[in-house]
Design an enzyme around this catalytic site. Structure first.
Site, short mmCIF file in Angstrom:
data_model
loop_
_atom_site.label_atom_id
_atom_site.label_comp_id
_atom_site.label_asym_id
_atom_site.label_seq_id
_atom_site.Cartn_x
_atom_site.Cartn_y
_atom_site.Cartn_z
N ASP A 159 29.59 77.93 33.07
CA ASP A 159 30.79 78.54 32.49
C ASP A 159 30.52 79.60 31.41
O ASP A 159 31.39 80.41 31.12
CB ASP A 159 31.69 77.46 31.88
CG ASP A 159 32.33 76.59 32.94
OD1 ASP A 159 32.28 76.97 34.13
OD2 ASP A 159 32.88 75.54 32.59
N GLY A 176 28.81 69.14 34.06
CA GLY A 176 28.58 69.83 35.34
C GLY A 176 27.16 70.36 35.41
O GLY A 176 26.69 70.98 34.46
N GLN A 186 29.33 77.32 43.64
CA GLN A 186 28.91 78.09 42.46
C GLN A 186 27.92 77.34 41.58
O GLN A 186 27.26 77.92 40.73
CB GLN A 186 30.14 78.45 41.60
CG GLN A 186 31.09 79.40 42.27
CD GLN A 186 32.46 79.40 41.61
OE1 GLN A 186 32.73 80.18 40.72
NE2 GLN A 186 33.34 78.51 42.04
N ARG A 187 27.87 76.03 41.74
CA ARG A 187 26.99 75.25 40.86
C ARG A 187 25.60 75.01 41.45
O ARG A 187 24.71 74.50 40.76
CB ARG A 187 27.66 73.91 40.55
CG ARG A 187 28.87 74.05 39.65
CD ARG A 187 28.76 73.20 38.41
NE ARG A 187 28.72 71.81 38.70
CZ ARG A 187 29.75 70.97 38.57
NH1 ARG A 187 30.90 71.42 38.13
NH2 ARG A 187 29.62 69.72 38.85
N THR A 200 25.31 75.26 31.44
CA THR A 200 26.60 75.23 32.14
C THR A 200 26.81 76.58 32.81
O THR A 200 26.43 77.61 32.24
CB THR A 200 27.78 74.94 31.18
OG1 THR A 200 29.00 75.30 31.84
CG2 THR A 200 27.71 75.73 29.88
N ASP A 250 30.07 72.06 26.77
CA ASP A 250 31.06 71.72 25.76
C ASP A 250 31.24 70.20 25.56
O ASP A 250 31.13 69.68 24.44
CB ASP A 250 32.38 72.35 26.22
CG ASP A 250 33.40 72.44 25.13
OD1 ASP A 250 33.21 73.28 24.23
OD2 ASP A 250 34.36 71.67 25.17
N GLY A 251 31.47 69.49 26.66
CA GLY A 251 31.69 68.04 26.58
C GLY A 251 30.46 67.31 26.08
O GLY A 251 30.55 66.36 25.29
O1 F6P Z 1 31.98 72.64 33.37
C1 F6P Z 1 31.56 73.35 34.47
C2 F6P Z 1 32.55 73.34 35.58
O2 F6P Z 1 31.85 73.97 36.60
C3 F6P Z 1 33.91 73.97 35.36
O3 F6P Z 1 33.96 75.36 35.48
C4 F6P Z 1 34.74 73.29 36.40
O4 F6P Z 1 36.10 73.31 36.06
C5 F6P Z 1 34.20 71.92 36.38
O5 F6P Z 1 32.84 72.04 36.02
C6 F6P Z 1 34.32 71.13 37.65
O6 F6P Z 1 33.79 69.87 37.43
P1 F6P Z 1 33.59 68.70 38.45
O7 F6P Z 1 32.19 68.75 38.89
O8 F6P Z 1 33.86 67.47 37.66
O9 F6P Z 1 34.53 68.90 39.59
#
Ligand code: F6P
Length: 323
Positions: free
Chosen positions: A128, A11, A255-256, A126, A103-104
């Site tokens: 998180d 993410g 949030q991202r 991240t 993490d991943g």
């Molecule tokens: O790993 C960061 C994160 O923002 C998590 O909190 C959330 O569950 C996930 O990514 C969502 O990911 P995607 O972009 O694959 O929907």
């Protein structure tokens, strides 16, 4: 070392660009060439590379997202995929890699390092904040501020209409965003994956508030809470406690995004710089982080695996301050 690669993976998070800039500029300072790898491990497998010079990273420090793009690679989880990545790395003459992610990303890097001899250094990127070995991950502070801004606005309408809002924030395995944003917005309750949620206790708390003349409320729910996401929790509460008109807001990927906060820009710059220095010093398989203002290196296998503890004293603080 004369040539290194850098990529962002998993993410995305605000500050990743500031971090790429710091990596490139530090490498250039040491006369080391930098290859940008697009789309995380997928780009590593496919050889989707771009040469990064000092000017390539001009004017990106303040931008959200990542100029190198990001992905969660299924192929890299296979031995075949990792083998392909090794041969593209070798044929491009890349001698070491900087991985910016969570993490991943480090789980993948750790696996790769146990099979092939290419040094990796990781940088925690991240929203998180769920990595052990750093007080804060890049993007966490910005995400927190985004959540706070949104919840403050929700609070305005909640109190105007005497409503109870369940606000879902990100964190599929971790409650760091939920906990801090909940305290910063004066939430009535905070539900996190790290502690068991008892719906009856939550209802009891909401009832107490109502008796003390509360006319509205905010419950922050981390998406990975064991009682379910905000919709599920709201439904369970509503079945037994129907006093408030309730609404659910899922903040999601908002949030991202966004321009990184000052704190994230500085952290990204420090860690990007440190990662290159440590790679050139011969460090391998470790994540750089800052703990109590000190630069620390943590082996990938320790940084991952949910080793970072949530400060549960802060949960107790909510009990006291939200009544
Ligand atoms: O790993 C960061 C994160 O923002 C998590 O909190 C959330 O569950 C996930 O990514 C969502 O990911 P995607 O972009 O694959 O929907």
């Amino acid at each position: 070392m004369k040539k290194i690669g850098v990529f962002t993976s998993g993410g995305d998070s605000p500050g990743m660009n500031a971090c790429i800039r710091a990596v490139v500029r530090t490498a250039v300072y040491h006369a080391v060439e930098v290859i940008g790898v697009n789309r995380g491990y997928n780009g590593l497998i496919e050889g989707d590379f771009v040469e990064l010079k000092s000017h390539s990273v001009a004017n990106i420090l303040q931008r959200g997202g990542t100029i190198l793009k990001s992905a969660r690679s299924e192929e890299f989880k296979t031995k075949e995929g990792r083998k392909k990545a090794f041969s593209t790395i070798k044929s491009a003459g890349i001698e070491g890699i900087i991985a910016i992610g969570g993490d991943g990303t480090f789980t993948g890097a750790n696996e790769f390092n146990s099979e092939f001899d290419i040094p990796f250094i990781g940088i925690p990127g991240t929203i998180d904040n769920d990595l052990f070995g750093t007080d804060n991950t890049i993007g966490y502070d910005t995400a927190l501020n985004t959540v706070i801004d949104a919840v403050d606005k929700i609070r305005d309408t909640a109190s105007s209409h005497n409503r109870l809002f369940f606000v879902e924030v990100m964190g599929k395995d971790a409650g760091f965003i939920a906990l801090r944003s909940g305290i910063a917005t004066g939430a009535e309750a905070i539900l996190v994956p790290e502690t068991k949620t008892y719906i009856n206790e939550l209802i009891h708390k909401l009832e107490q508030g109502r008796r003390k003349s509360k006319t509205s409320g905010i419950v922050i729910v981390a998406e990975g809470d064991d009682a379910g996401g905000a919709f599920e929790v709201a439904k369970k509460v509503k079945e037994k406690f129907d006093y408030y008109d309730t609404r659910v807001v899922v903040l999601g990927h908002v949030q991202r995004g966004g321009s990184p906060s000052a704190k994230d820009r500085v952290l990204a710059s420090q860690l990007g710089n440190a990662a290159v220095e440590k790679l050139l010093d011969g460090e391998v398989n470790k994540m750089v982080g800052i703990v109590n203002n000190q630069l620390v290196l943590t082996p990938f296998e320790k940084a991952i695996k949910h080793n970072k503890e949530l400060n549960t004293n802060l949960l107790k603080l909510v009990e006291v301050l939200s009544i």
